[in-house]
Design a protein around this motif. Structure first.
Motif, PDB file in Angstrom:
ATOM      1  N   THR A 193      47.046  30.645  30.434  1.00 46.67           N
ATOM      2  CA  THR A 193      45.666  30.329  30.053  1.00 46.67           C
ATOM      3  C   THR A 193      44.783  30.216  31.285  1.00 46.67           C
ATOM      4  OG1 THR A 193      46.329  29.182  28.033  1.00 46.67           O
ATOM      5  CG2 THR A 193      44.188  28.575  28.964  1.00 46.67           C
ATOM      6  N   TYR A 194      45.249  29.457  32.267  1.00 50.35           N
ATOM      7  CA  TYR A 194      44.461  29.232  33.478  1.00 50.35           C
ATOM      8  C   TYR A 194      44.180  30.548  34.210  1.00 50.35           C
ATOM      9  CZ  TYR A 194      43.077  27.562  38.048  1.00 50.35           C
ATOM     10  OH  TYR A 194      42.396  27.362  39.221  1.00 50.35           O
ATOM     11  N   SER A 195      45.208  31.340  34.450  1.00 49.81           N
ATOM     12  CA  SER A 195      45.007  32.568  35.223  1.00 49.81           C
ATOM     13  C   SER A 195      44.164  33.587  34.449  1.00 49.81           C
ATOM     14  CB  SER A 195      46.336  33.174  35.661  1.00 49.81           C
ATOM     15  OG  SER A 195      47.106  33.542  34.553  1.00 49.81           O
ATOM     16  N   ALA A 196      44.394  33.710  33.156  1.00 50.44           N
ATOM     17  CA  ALA A 196      43.631  34.671  32.357  1.00 50.44           C
ATOM     18  C   ALA A 196      42.158  34.280  32.276  1.00 50.44           C
ATOM     19  CB  ALA A 196      44.217  34.786  30.952  1.00 50.44           C
ATOM     20  N   ARG A 197      41.888  33.010  32.070  1.00 50.71           N
ATOM     21  CA  ARG A 197      40.493  32.582  31.935  1.00 50.71           C
ATOM     22  C   ARG A 197      39.773  32.554  33.278  1.00 50.71           C
ATOM     23  NH1 ARG A 197      40.213  28.162  27.531  1.00 50.71           N
ATOM     24  NH2 ARG A 197      37.997  28.221  28.020  1.00 50.71           N
ATOM     25  N   LEU A 198      40.504  32.273  34.348  1.00 50.93           N
ATOM     26  CA  LEU A 198      39.911  32.351  35.683  1.00 50.93           C
ATOM     27  C   LEU A 198      39.525  33.799  35.991  1.00 50.93           C
ATOM     28  CD1 LEU A 198      39.122  31.343  38.472  1.00 50.93           C
ATOM     29  CD2 LEU A 198      41.540  31.430  39.107  1.00 50.93           C
ATOM     30  N   ALA A 199      40.423  34.733  35.706  1.00 49.68           N
ATOM     31  CA  ALA A 199      40.131  36.147  35.930  1.00 49.68           C
ATOM     32  C   ALA A 199      38.932  36.591  35.092  1.00 49.68           C
ATOM     33  CB  ALA A 199      41.350  37.000  35.611  1.00 49.68           C
ATOM     34  N   LYS A 200      38.878  36.167  33.847  1.00 50.34           N
ATOM     35  CA  LYS A 200      37.751  36.522  32.976  1.00 50.34           C
ATOM     36  C   LYS A 200      36.454  35.944  33.521  1.00 50.34           C
ATOM     37  CE  LYS A 200      35.943  36.225  28.271  1.00 50.34           C
ATOM     38  NZ  LYS A 200      34.585  36.191  28.753  1.00 50.34           N
ATOM     39  N   PHE A 201      36.489  34.700  33.978  1.00 50.08           N
ATOM     40  CA  PHE A 201      35.302  34.052  34.535  1.00 50.08           C
ATOM     41  C   PHE A 201      34.769  34.851  35.730  1.00 50.08           C
ATOM     42  CE2 PHE A 201      33.599  30.732  37.483  1.00 50.08           C
ATOM     43  CZ  PHE A 201      32.490  30.370  36.742  1.00 50.08           C
ATOM     44  N   VAL A 202      35.641  35.192  36.648  1.00 47.68           N
ATOM     45  CA  VAL A 202      35.231  35.958  37.831  1.00 47.68           C
ATOM     46  C   VAL A 202      34.733  37.342  37.430  1.00 47.68           C
ATOM     47  CG1 VAL A 202      36.070  37.036  39.963  1.00 47.68           C
ATOM     48  CG2 VAL A 202      36.693  34.669  39.428  1.00 47.68           C
ATOM     49  N   ASN A 203      35.440  38.016  36.530  1.00 44.18           N
ATOM     50  CA  ASN A 203      35.003  39.340  36.064  1.00 44.18           C
ATOM     51  C   ASN A 203      33.650  39.281  35.372  1.00 44.18           C
ATOM     52  OD1 ASN A 203      37.186  40.775  37.074  1.00 44.18           O
ATOM     53  ND2 ASN A 203      38.388  40.505  35.210  1.00 44.18           N
ATOM     54  N   ASP A 204      33.437  38.247  34.551  1.00 46.81           N
ATOM     55  CA  ASP A 204      32.142  38.090  33.872  1.00 46.81           C
ATOM     56  C   ASP A 204      31.015  37.889  34.883  1.00 46.81           C
ATOM     57  OD1 ASP A 204      33.360  38.388  31.417  1.00 46.81           O
ATOM     58  OD2 ASP A 204      33.242  36.258  30.876  1.00 46.81           O
ATOM     59  N   LEU A 205      31.268  37.075  35.904  1.00 51.58           N
ATOM     60  CA  LEU A 205      30.257  36.879  36.942  1.00 51.58           C
ATOM     61  C   LEU A 205      29.941  38.196  37.639  1.00 51.58           C
ATOM     62  CD1 LEU A 205      31.490  33.523  38.515  1.00 51.58           C
ATOM     63  CD2 LEU A 205      29.308  33.885  37.330  1.00 51.58           C
TER      64      LEU A 205
ATOM     65  N   ALA B  34      43.212  19.574  27.551  1.00 46.07           N
ATOM     66  CA  ALA B  34      42.578  19.308  28.838  1.00 46.07           C
ATOM     67  C   ALA B  34      42.233  20.583  29.588  1.00 46.07           C
ATOM     68  CB  ALA B  34      43.493  18.421  29.689  1.00 46.07           C
ATOM     69  N   ILE B  35      43.159  21.526  29.674  1.00 51.43           N
ATOM     70  CA  ILE B  35      42.891  22.750  30.441  1.00 51.43           C
ATOM     71  C   ILE B  35      41.794  23.571  29.772  1.00 51.43           C
ATOM     72  CG2 ILE B  35      44.622  24.310  29.436  1.00 51.43           C
ATOM     73  CD1 ILE B  35      44.000  24.056  33.164  1.00 51.43           C
ATOM     74  N   ASN B  36      41.810  23.623  28.447  1.00 47.87           N
ATOM     75  CA  ASN B  36      40.779  24.383  27.746  1.00 47.87           C
ATOM     76  C   ASN B  36      39.391  23.795  27.955  1.00 47.87           C
ATOM     77  OD1 ASN B  36      42.082  26.664  26.495  1.00 47.87           O
ATOM     78  ND2 ASN B  36      43.209  25.192  25.283  1.00 47.87           N
ATOM     79  N   TRP B  37      39.266  22.483  27.876  1.00 47.84           N
ATOM     80  CA  TRP B  37      37.963  21.851  28.076  1.00 47.84           C
ATOM     81  C   TRP B  37      37.514  21.933  29.531  1.00 47.84           C
ATOM     82  CZ3 TRP B  37      34.095  20.852  25.079  1.00 47.84           C
ATOM     83  CH2 TRP B  37      34.323  20.726  23.707  1.00 47.84           C
ATOM     84  N   ALA B  38      38.423  21.773  30.467  1.00 48.04           N
ATOM     85  CA  ALA B  38      38.040  21.849  31.883  1.00 48.04           C
ATOM     86  C   ALA B  38      37.498  23.240  32.218  1.00 48.04           C
ATOM     87  CB  ALA B  38      39.226  21.502  32.779  1.00 48.04           C
ATOM     88  N   ILE B  39      38.162  24.272  31.730  1.00 43.91           N
ATOM     89  CA  ILE B  39      37.711  25.640  31.980  1.00 43.91           C
ATOM     90  C   ILE B  39      36.378  25.899  31.277  1.00 43.91           C
ATOM     91  CG2 ILE B  39      38.228  28.071  31.549  1.00 43.91           C
ATOM     92  CD1 ILE B  39      41.229  27.294  31.938  1.00 43.91           C
ATOM     93  N   ARG B  40      36.281  25.475  30.035  1.00 41.79           N
ATOM     94  CA  ARG B  40      35.047  25.669  29.258  1.00 41.79           C
ATOM     95  C   ARG B  40      33.872  24.965  29.942  1.00 41.79           C
ATOM     96  NH1 ARG B  40      32.360  22.833  25.220  1.00 41.79           N
ATOM     97  NH2 ARG B  40      31.338  24.145  23.676  1.00 41.79           N
TER      98      ARG B  40
END
Length: 159
Positions: A117-129, A33-39
């Motif tokens: 997973t949540y914090s790392a992918r959130l940080a990556k998302f913001v950094n990518d933006l 669930a967390i992986n798909w929601a983030i994706r």
């Protein structure tokens, strides 16, 4: 060719599984669930930027967390992705984990994995933006819920 796990690998996984292990189903569902929601959130953001820009807009808001009060099958798009890829109980437990509330459905080790997973992918998302030239900030509205710029909303600006 269909990009899917081979049947022999699925059999091997099933043979090694311990389905009677306490919390096994909730742990597995929560990971999915967390992986798909983030994706889905990241993919929708790309699509929405294109659409908003096409209509002359320079900003959009993205829900990258369930709302504080999202529960019982009712919530924002991020929460709905959690429910769609698990079930209401697991989605509610993930909400509790993200907001630091007690829950006993998901194991402690899986709780740590989900937060990582949540914090790392959130940080990556913001950094990518930011790397792509967007200004990014967090909503600071006091109202909670869908469409509100509360603290689970990332505001993406390209003006």
């Amino acid at each position: 060719m269909l990009d899917m796990i081979k049947a022999e690998e699925a059999r091997a996984i099933a043979n090694e599984a311990k389905p009677n292990r306490e919390r096994a189903a909730a742990d597995t569902l929560s990971d999915n669930a967390i992986n798909w929601a983030i994706r889905n959130c990241a993919a929708r953001t790309d699509t929405r930027v294109r659409m908003y820009a096409k209509f002359g807009h320079y900003e959009l808001s993205v829900k990258f967390a369930p709302g504080v009060d999202d529960r019982n099958g009712v919530g924002n798009s991020f929460y709905n992705d959690l429910v769609a890829n698990s079930n209401t109980d697991v989605a509610d437990a993930i909400c509790d984990i993200i907001y630091g509330r007690d829950q006993d459905l998901i194991s402690p080790i899986q709780t740590a994995r989900l937060l990582n997973t949540y914090s790392a992918r959130l940080a990556k998302f913001v950094n990518d933006l930011q790397r792509n030239g967007y200004d990014v900030c967090v909503g600071d509205g006091l109202d909670q819920g869908n469409g509100k710029l509360d603290n689970n909303t990332i505001i993406v600006n390209w003006a």
